[in-house]
Design a protein around this motif. Structure first.
Motif, PDB file in Angstrom:
ATOM      1  N   HIS A 128      -1.389  53.580  41.954  1.00 37.74           N
ATOM      2  CA  HIS A 128      -2.848  53.742  41.997  1.00 37.74           C
ATOM      3  C   HIS A 128      -3.246  55.214  41.804  1.00 37.74           C
ATOM      4  O   HIS A 128      -4.146  55.547  41.030  1.00 37.74           O
ATOM      5  CB  HIS A 128      -3.356  53.210  43.343  1.00 37.74           C
TER       6      HIS A 128
ATOM      7  N   HIS B  52     -12.386  57.502  43.270  1.00 35.10           N
ATOM      8  CA  HIS B  52     -11.009  57.559  43.786  1.00 35.10           C
ATOM      9  C   HIS B  52     -10.804  58.776  44.690  1.00 35.10           C
ATOM     10  O   HIS B  52     -10.088  58.681  45.694  1.00 35.10           O
ATOM     11  CB  HIS B  52      -9.989  57.551  42.639  1.00 35.10           C
TER      12      HIS B  52
ATOM     13  N   TRP C 227     -16.670  48.784  43.987  1.00 34.88           N
ATOM     14  CA  TRP C 227     -16.472  49.590  45.187  1.00 34.88           C
ATOM     15  C   TRP C 227     -17.416  49.123  46.280  1.00 34.88           C
ATOM     16  O   TRP C 227     -18.530  48.697  45.980  1.00 34.88           O
ATOM     17  CB  TRP C 227     -16.786  51.065  44.859  1.00 34.88           C
TER      18      TRP C 227
ATOM     19  N   ASP D 133     -12.026  50.859  47.405  1.00 33.23           N
ATOM     20  CA  ASP D 133     -11.789  50.331  46.067  1.00 33.23           C
ATOM     21  C   ASP D 133     -11.590  48.816  46.158  1.00 33.23           C
ATOM     22  O   ASP D 133     -10.719  48.352  46.898  1.00 33.23           O
ATOM     23  CB  ASP D 133     -10.518  51.010  45.522  1.00 33.23           C
TER      24      ASP D 133
ATOM     25  N   HIS E 149      -6.432  46.301  41.060  1.00 30.94           N
ATOM     26  CA  HIS E 149      -5.244  47.174  41.126  1.00 30.94           C
ATOM     27  C   HIS E 149      -5.057  47.793  42.511  1.00 30.94           C
ATOM     28  O   HIS E 149      -3.982  48.270  42.835  1.00 30.94           O
ATOM     29  CB  HIS E 149      -5.274  48.247  40.013  1.00 30.94           C
TER      30      HIS E 149
HETATM   31 MN    MN Z   1      -8.673  52.177  41.855  1.00 33.74          MN
END
Ligand code: MN
Length: 199
Positions: free
Chosen positions: A28, A80, A128, A161, A165
Motif C-alpha cells: 500500500h 494517503h 475514503w 482508506d 487495496h
Molecule cells: Mn490506498
C-alpha cells in the motif's frame, strides 16, 4: 529533485499486524502511495504547480478542468499521507478537549466509531471515510475516489482508506469487519487530538 516526497511510515511496517499485515502495508505504501507521489511529480514538472506545496496543489488542481489527472494523483497523495498518520498500534485516547467535542457532536466515542464504520462500509466503490472538523463542529464525511475532505474546507482529524487495496489481502471482501477492527484497535487518537487542537 522531486518536489513532493513520499513520507516515511510513522511506525515499522509490521507494527499494525495482525489488524493490517506487513504485506498490505508494504504494498500500500511502497506501490500505491509511492505511485501517486511519482505521478504528481511527473505532472507538475515545468508547470505553474511545480513550486507549490502538496496542499496547494490539491486545492488548485481540483478547480482546474485541464488538471484532472493531477487532481487525482495529488488527492490520493494527500489522502494517503493523512491515512498513515491516522493509524497507530498504540493510539491512546482523545484529549479532554476532543472528547468533549465528540460528546457534544456524537453523544460519545462509541457512537462516533459506529458512524465511522457504518458510513465507510456503506460507501459505494472506492473512496475514503474521514472524521473532520469544520466551523467548530466534528463531521463524518465519505469522499469518492481521490476526493479529499480538504477541498470541502474540512480539516481532517482521521482519514480511513476504503479502497479495496487497503484491505483485500487481509479481509477479502469484508470491508465492514476491516473497518470495525481498525476503528476499535488502530486509530491514533493522540494524533487526532493534536490535529483537532491545531484546526
Ligand atoms: Mn490506498
Amino acid at each position: 529533485m522531486p518536489q513532493i516526497t513520499l513520507p516515511a511510515l510513522p511506525w515499522a511496517k509490521d507494527a499494525l499486524a495482525p489488524v493490517i499485515s506487513a504485506a498490505t502495508v508494504e504494498k500500500h505504501h511502497g506501490a500505491h502511495h509511492a505511485g501517486y507521489v511519482k505521478r504528481v511529480n511527473a505532472l507538475i514538472e515545468g508547470t505553474d504547480y511545480a513550486d507549490l506545496p502538496l496542499k496547494e496543489i490539491v486545492l488548485k488542481s481540483v478547480k482546474d478542468p485541464k488538471a484532472r489527472g493531477l487532481a487525482n494523483a495529488a488527492g490520493q497523495t494527500w489522502n494517503h499521507n493523512c491515512y498513515w498518520e491516522s493509524l497507530s498500534p498504540d493510539g491512546g485516547a482523545p484529549s479532554a478537549a476532543l472528547a468533549a467535542q465528540i460528546e457534544k457532536d456524537f453523544g460519545g466515542l462509541d457512537a462516533l466509531k459506529e458512524q465511522l464504520v457504518s458510513k465507510g462500509a456503506a460507501h459505494f466503490a472506492s473512496g475514503w471515510v474521514s472524521l473532520t472538523r469544520k466551523d467548530g463542529a466534528l463531521h463524518i464525511l465519505d469522499t469518492h475516489d481521490a476526493e479529499t475532505a480538504l477541498e470541502h474546507g474540512h480539516a481532517p482529524l482521521v482519514v480511513i482508506d476504503v479502497w479495496e487495496h487497503a484491505y483485500y489481502l487481509d479481509y477479502q471482501n469484508e470491508r465492514d469487519r476491516h473497518l470495525r477492527t481498525i476503528v476499535d484497535k488502530l486509530l491514533d487518537w493522540r494524533g487526532a487530538s493534536a490535529r483537532f487542537e491545531a484546526s
